[in-house]
Write a protein that holds these residues in place. Sequence first.
Motif, mmCIF file in Angstrom:
data_model
loop_
_atom_site.group_PDB
_atom_site.id
_atom_site.type_symbol
_atom_site.label_atom_id
_atom_site.label_comp_id
_atom_site.label_asym_id
_atom_site.label_seq_id
_atom_site.Cartn_x
_atom_site.Cartn_y
_atom_site.Cartn_z
ATOM 1 N N ARG A 223 0.835 -1.208 0.000
ATOM 2 C CA ARG A 223 0.000 0.000 0.000
ATOM 3 C C ARG A 223 0.863 1.249 0.000
ATOM 4 O O ARG A 223 0.573 2.222 -0.715
ATOM 5 N N ARG A 226 2.036 1.989 -3.298
ATOM 6 C CA ARG A 226 0.942 2.104 -4.279
ATOM 7 C C ARG A 226 1.058 0.998 -5.328
ATOM 8 O O ARG A 226 0.925 1.222 -6.533
ATOM 9 N N ARG A 228 -0.387 -2.496 -6.647
ATOM 10 C CA ARG A 228 -1.554 -3.366 -6.669
ATOM 11 C C ARG A 228 -1.153 -4.722 -7.221
ATOM 12 O O ARG A 228 -0.565 -4.819 -8.299
ATOM 13 N N SER A 229 -1.471 -5.757 -6.461
ATOM 14 C CA SER A 229 -1.115 -7.109 -6.889
ATOM 15 C C SER A 229 -2.358 -7.993 -6.894
ATOM 16 O O SER A 229 -3.430 -7.590 -6.419
ATOM 17 N N ARG A 253 -1.065 -6.334 -12.876
ATOM 18 C CA ARG A 253 -1.297 -6.604 -11.455
ATOM 19 C C ARG A 253 -0.644 -7.942 -11.151
ATOM 20 O O ARG A 253 -1.297 -8.980 -11.128
#
Length: 417
Positions: A223, A226, A228-229, A253
């Motif tokens: 987080r 920043r 995203r997975s 992602r």
Amino acid sequence: MPTLVVAVFLAFFAAEYAVETGLLLLNLRRARRSGDAVPAPLQGVVTPGSAARSRDYTLANGRLALVSGAWSAALTLAVLLSGLLPWLHQALAARGLAGAHRFVAFLVLVSAPFWVAGLPFALYRTFVLEARFGFNRTTPALWLKDRAKGLLLSAALGLPLLYAVYGFMALTGRAWWLWLAGFLTGVQILMVWLFPTLIAPLFNRFQPLPEGPLKERLEALARAARFRSRGLFVMDASRRSGHGNAYFTGFFRPRIVLFDTLVAQMTVPEAAAVLAHEIGHYQKRHVHRRLALGVAGQVVTLWALSLLVPWPPLYRAFGFAAPSYEAALALFSLGGGAFTFFLAPVASWLSRRHEYQADRYAVALVPEPGALASALVKLNRENLANLDPHPWYSAWHYSHPTLVERLRAIGEAGRPA
């Protein structure tokens, strides 16, 4: 002209073998002379006992590489110069095979001896060399099962792909190499998408990272970056090996995969530093840049192949009566590396540059000073990586900087400006 073609090929082939073997021998000599000595920058960090095991592992792998390299070179020359290839091509034609069917059958049969020849070395590496140093955890049954799965997967994916390659070469005109490059790029992107969900689970089990301090820390780190997975997963690498690692798979992602061996070896801050390093690769667009370079290299390679396909001296040099797509592809695959091997240090340099950048990103992202350095020391110790490779060998082959180089760069990155 055919005699000249063979002479030029042999000259480049000999140069490649001499350079690769010479660099390997230099690296082995350096390892033998090091004994259990710890490089000065690592004293107090690495014990003499660990240094001695690393040296022994380097020597064992290097000796195996010498034997396997000589065997591979001899087999390649035998296949190219013995007349086996034209004989096989004629035998398939005599059985009525033509067009795409002969193309696929010929290339599969040409690759078969190399696959079979590699099995004894794979067996020795797994059940003798890796076992001697405590890394092997696979069983003969699991090893055979993996090989069978790999062979079936290669057939399921490779055979349709070969038919498609023939279609592009035979049916799309003189610009077939451009069409084929576009198609293969699409296949690569598709495979990156399919690998984590369909292919990798055929060989390993993937479980979501369990709830706890490690998951909480890694999710908070993602987080903060920043990033995203598609989730954090643990792979049962310990079923086969004691080596530890982590990787991402995917473009937009990505899925984060941690070896269970790495989870067991690392503290929470160290695992966070490893993840931050991988996030650095993604945030710096290293994966995307390497894909772009790979596509560019593929285009150039296929363009070069398109120039050789209609060139009769190439075929006469190796005993073929006439040009054919399958003969051109086989000759290019077996002999082409001799003409491009000198590019290896360029690719290695670029990869090491990316590693330095990812390390700097991780140092800036993880608040604990020394976490990344500690993690790298553990990974090096647990994997018995060479502590002090010959600089020429590492410059040519290493995709990652040496441990000494990385620790020095991490220390510089952590100092106030």
